[in-house]
Design an enzyme around this catalytic site. Sequence first.
Site, PDB file in Angstrom:
ATOM      1  N   ASP A  24       0.849  -1.202   0.000  1.00  0.00           N
ATOM      2  CA  ASP A  24       0.000   0.000   0.000  1.00  0.00           C
ATOM      3  C   ASP A  24       0.884   1.252   0.000  1.00  0.00           C
ATOM      4  O   ASP A  24       2.083   1.188  -0.284  1.00  0.00           O
ATOM      5  CB  ASP A  24      -0.957  -0.059   1.208  1.00  0.00           C
ATOM      6  CG  ASP A  24      -2.304   0.595   0.916  1.00  0.00           C
ATOM      7  OD1 ASP A  24      -2.372   1.840   0.944  1.00  0.00           O
ATOM      8  OD2 ASP A  24      -3.276  -0.127   0.642  1.00  0.00           O
ATOM      9  N   ASP A  25       0.294   2.376   0.310  1.00  0.00           N
ATOM     10  CA  ASP A  25       0.958   3.676   0.378  1.00  0.00           C
ATOM     11  C   ASP A  25       2.237   3.595   1.227  1.00  0.00           C
ATOM     12  O   ASP A  25       2.264   2.889   2.218  1.00  0.00           O
ATOM     13  CB  ASP A  25      -0.055   4.652   1.029  1.00  0.00           C
ATOM     14  CG  ASP A  25       0.380   6.087   0.952  1.00  0.00           C
ATOM     15  OD1 ASP A  25       1.436   6.373   0.364  1.00  0.00           O
ATOM     16  OD2 ASP A  25      -0.361   6.937   1.484  1.00  0.00           O
ATOM     17  N   ASP A  49      -6.381   4.645  -5.728  1.00  0.00           N
ATOM     18  CA  ASP A  49      -6.979   5.308  -4.568  1.00  0.00           C
ATOM     19  C   ASP A  49      -7.223   6.804  -4.796  1.00  0.00           C
ATOM     20  O   ASP A  49      -6.673   7.396  -5.713  1.00  0.00           O
ATOM     21  CB  ASP A  49      -6.050   5.099  -3.375  1.00  0.00           C
ATOM     22  CG  ASP A  49      -6.773   5.267  -2.046  1.00  0.00           C
ATOM     23  OD1 ASP A  49      -7.971   5.584  -2.051  1.00  0.00           O
ATOM     24  OD2 ASP A  49      -6.125   5.088  -1.005  1.00  0.00           O
ATOM     25  N   CYS A  53     -10.844   2.727  -5.117  1.00  0.00           N
ATOM     26  CA  CYS A  53     -10.943   3.126  -3.710  1.00  0.00           C
ATOM     27  C   CYS A  53     -11.125   4.640  -3.661  1.00  0.00           C
ATOM     28  O   CYS A  53     -10.552   5.357  -4.472  1.00  0.00           O
ATOM     29  CB  CYS A  53      -9.672   2.697  -2.978  1.00  0.00           C
ATOM     30  SG  CYS A  53      -9.731   2.915  -1.198  1.00  0.00           S
ATOM     31  N   LYS A 105      -4.467  -1.327  -6.694  1.00  0.00           N
ATOM     32  CA  LYS A 105      -5.464  -0.635  -5.886  1.00  0.00           C
ATOM     33  C   LYS A 105      -5.302   0.846  -6.202  1.00  0.00           C
ATOM     34  O   LYS A 105      -4.280   1.445  -5.874  1.00  0.00           O
ATOM     35  CB  LYS A 105      -5.221  -0.911  -4.400  1.00  0.00           C
ATOM     36  CG  LYS A 105      -6.069  -0.079  -3.445  1.00  0.00           C
ATOM     37  CD  LYS A 105      -5.797  -0.488  -2.000  1.00  0.00           C
ATOM     38  CE  LYS A 105      -6.469   0.414  -0.983  1.00  0.00           C
ATOM     39  NZ  LYS A 105      -6.095   0.054   0.404  1.00  0.00           N
ATOM     40  N   ASP A 136     -12.334   3.400   5.805  1.00  0.00           N
ATOM     41  CA  ASP A 136     -11.242   2.534   6.252  1.00  0.00           C
ATOM     42  C   ASP A 136     -11.578   1.882   7.593  1.00  0.00           C
ATOM     43  O   ASP A 136     -12.163   2.514   8.464  1.00  0.00           O
ATOM     44  CB  ASP A 136      -9.972   3.372   6.479  1.00  0.00           C
ATOM     45  CG  ASP A 136      -9.344   3.826   5.185  1.00  0.00           C
ATOM     46  OD1 ASP A 136     -10.030   3.824   4.156  1.00  0.00           O
ATOM     47  OD2 ASP A 136      -8.154   4.189   5.224  1.00  0.00           O
TER      48      ASP A 136
HETATM   49  C1  9PG Z   1      -3.309   4.966   1.996  1.00  0.00           C
HETATM   50  C2  9PG Z   1      -4.740   4.730   2.420  1.00  0.00           C
HETATM   51  C3  9PG Z   1      -5.127   3.251   2.293  1.00  0.00           C
HETATM   52  C4  9PG Z   1      -6.600   3.086   2.568  1.00  0.00           C
HETATM   53  C5  9PG Z   1      -7.396   3.985   1.654  1.00  0.00           C
HETATM   54  C6  9PG Z   1      -6.959   5.422   1.834  1.00  0.00           C
HETATM   55  O1  9PG Z   1      -8.862  11.488   4.829  1.00  0.00           O
HETATM   56  N1  9PG Z   1      -9.535  10.478   4.795  1.00  0.00           N
HETATM   57  O2  9PG Z   1     -10.705  10.430   5.205  1.00  0.00           O
HETATM   58  C7  9PG Z   1      -8.953   9.291   4.324  1.00  0.00           C
HETATM   59  C8  9PG Z   1      -9.746   8.173   4.189  1.00  0.00           C
HETATM   60  C9  9PG Z   1      -9.145   7.008   3.757  1.00  0.00           C
HETATM   61  C10 9PG Z   1      -7.819   6.964   3.469  1.00  0.00           C
HETATM   62  C11 9PG Z   1      -7.037   8.085   3.598  1.00  0.00           C
HETATM   63  C12 9PG Z   1      -7.615   9.253   4.016  1.00  0.00           C
HETATM   64  O3  9PG Z   1      -7.247   5.783   3.148  1.00  0.00           O
HETATM   65  O4  9PG Z   1      -8.762   3.858   1.893  1.00  0.00           O
HETATM   66  O5  9PG Z   1      -6.995   1.742   2.381  1.00  0.00           O
HETATM   67  O6  9PG Z   1      -4.843   2.777   1.001  1.00  0.00           O
HETATM   68  O7  9PG Z   1      -5.570   5.541   1.593  1.00  0.00           O
HETATM   69  O8  9PG Z   1      -2.964   6.319   2.088  1.00  0.00           O
END
Ligand code: 9PG
Length: 784
Positions: A326-327, A436, A479, A434, A498
């Site tokens: 992932d990230d 995002d 995503c 994935k 998440d």
């Molecule tokens: C990696 C993540 C993961 C995760 C994704 C996404 O700010 N927000 O509300 C917010 C929600 C979800 C999020 C990041 C920020 O996560 O859903 O599975 O991949 O990015 O950065």
Amino acid sequence: MITVASPFLLLQIEPLTGAWSVVSAAGDSTALREARIGVGFRAGRNRSRVEARGYRAERAASVRKDRLHGRFRVLSIDAEAGHGLAVRAEWRVSFEKPFLLWRVVLNNRTAAAQTVDWIDLCRAGRRFGLAGGVGLPIPPAERAMFVNGWQSWSFAGGRRSRDRQPGPMLGPYNLPMHIGTGLHSSGRPGHFVSDMFTSIGKPSGKDEFVAGFLAQREQFGAVETWLGDGELSLRMRADCDGVRLDSGGTLATDWAYLALGPGASAMEYFDAAARENCARAGRAAPEGWCSWYYYHTAISQADLEKNTDAARALHAKLPLRMIQLDDGYAADVGDWFERGPKFPSAMKDISARIRKAGFTPGVWISPFIVRPGSRMQREHREWLAGGVQGIMSNVKITWLRDTLTLDVTRPEVAEYLRLLIRTVVREWKFPFLKLDYLYLPAARSVRFFDPTITRAQALRRTLEIIREEAGEKTYLLGCGCPLGSGIGIFDAMRIGPDVDPVWKPHVFRRTWAARGDPTVPAAWNAVRNMLSRAPLHRRWWWNDPDCLLARDAETDLTADERRTLAAAIALSGGMVMLSDDLSALSPESVRLAQILLPPLYRAAELPAWRGEAPPRVAILPMRGPQGAWWVVGLFNWADRPRKDSINLREWIHSKSEVVALSFWDGRLMESSGGILDTPEIPAHASILLAVRTRGNGVQYIGSDLHFSQGAEVAEWKPARNGLRAVLRLGREAEGAVWIALPAKPVRSTIEGESIQPERISDDVWKVPVRFSKQGILEIRWSRK
Ligand code: 9PG
């Protein structure tokens, strides 16, 4: 009066006023009356709105067959909308099912460009100062409605007329992420805005009224209503984002969908939207591991390799198929071609190592996001989307700064995106992506380089480019994606916020600070959406309910909460992903993950899908060589312990008494008078039951091997004096099966090894079993 009749519905249009009504041919009282079509636009600085009226029936309605949706009676009429804007409305009344479709095509007949803000495909009722509205045979207090949020992480779930619109609570931090439409709820009880579609009816049971858009290729559409009014005011709006409509230009909406009366069905609407977008719902997502929810951005190549090796070591117990990075690997957010210092090897070597260990390599990438200070931001300022008043668009606040997005309407950006996807798929060799933060370029605050393209068009075209470049074979998981934009593009889709190793929404573990926000990372928020949106599974794509966090250390989740998360993922039928440090999982945590494997890939039925968020009951009807049974999940979402009861007649349509085995504690229960009463369920805990109508003689009652308590039975051969069964899970299994026997067993074996059944009740025996992949179970008894 222009009238179009099908065996199900009657559409009536009053030519002079443009008011149109839909009633059920069955004489049912559900009806939409006196709806109008209207356009909001600007000529120069003046905001205007016109209503379509003065219809001229252009063609007599004929029955035509549509490639996707069957036979229709078609009607297309032109209206004088005024101000040089020509409005054509096209209706298609299905001859096969109780629904109709309609859309609006706008044409600028003036010499000057006009700016279009919105098109109301339907507006009716007193809240808009109009007559008519939706009549329902249900008293206001007994109504429920499904409220759908814009993108993956937005709220989705059932609401009642006394409830309020759920929405983001953290202002600039998360507002831009979830507002997909220009329609706003006042926040008063019963005033709801639902993105793309809604279903209205009683809290459980059939749909009375289903309204939505078949696609979000042209605009983002939403439905607004006041659920508590006697007759509902209804608005269905396609957001045109103030696009420029040049002289002579046309603008068409996506098709809107409406079903009412007997046979109206939200599931049929989902199927219709799937057909409209050529949904890719057939490819199962691989079970796997994701680095995010344990390592976050601190992930290193060494951590990735350690987990790959741990997954391999665990494989006989936990047969995962994919390892998804992932990230955290990139040099900066937006600079995907450069790796950070924690990833010394080239991406193609990283994927090769995962493949060599026996897994499919997966990788996360967020193609549109740009962080201030990144090379992308410094070197390609002109690629970034502008915002309101010329300030860079704020599409969310992260790292205490505005987050930026690429302007996907720029040709150079499209070229860059092609290169990026091509590199990840062909050069880095990742067959699972994935993707995002996909809502970013379509956020409402974004202003494009090309002012003639709507947000929905820009996003859809870009996602099509991404799919084209990735190729048909690459498995794409969307995503943070507006739902409608992703149908037909993605093989799988995240359908909720998440998960997090914390139950309630929180900000730095402070629950009060999150103000109950329904969108921020929290196990409770994830669980709500994975159940509420379960009906989309294998209709629009493969649902990704997000990961199971099975660890019992470094988590705030209680054992009950972890089990609830596991039960909800299992009953959602969607992807099964783990996100712990696999090298440090306790045997109990491995066991919790194990019971989800193999997945059944089917979503449970939710009797109160429309009435409560999350639904309290989920039911999966099952069938195997040993007969039929139901897996029933009963959840206690409350913060206090609570007892529950199952009404067999209502929920599983069984007229006989049942025997139920409770999965987590092996408790045996029996119904009485058609009611099955549960013991107290602790706060946030769940009961997972296998429910079977009681027969005489040999009967499989359940097991603790797999959450379904029966899918493990591959063969079932009861005879007069004995039983031979094959248990198969494709992995190691150790536990017990519960079987009703006609007499005391005299000899029992699993894979030829002798075992000792334990008597649980008059005729139910708990039989210890242990096997790898599969085991032959033999039990003999002597009849006196
Ligand atoms: C990696 C993540 C993961 C995760 C994704 C996404 O700010 N927000 O509300 C917010 C929600 C979800 C999020 C990041 C920020 O996560 O859903 O599975 O991949 O990015 O950065």
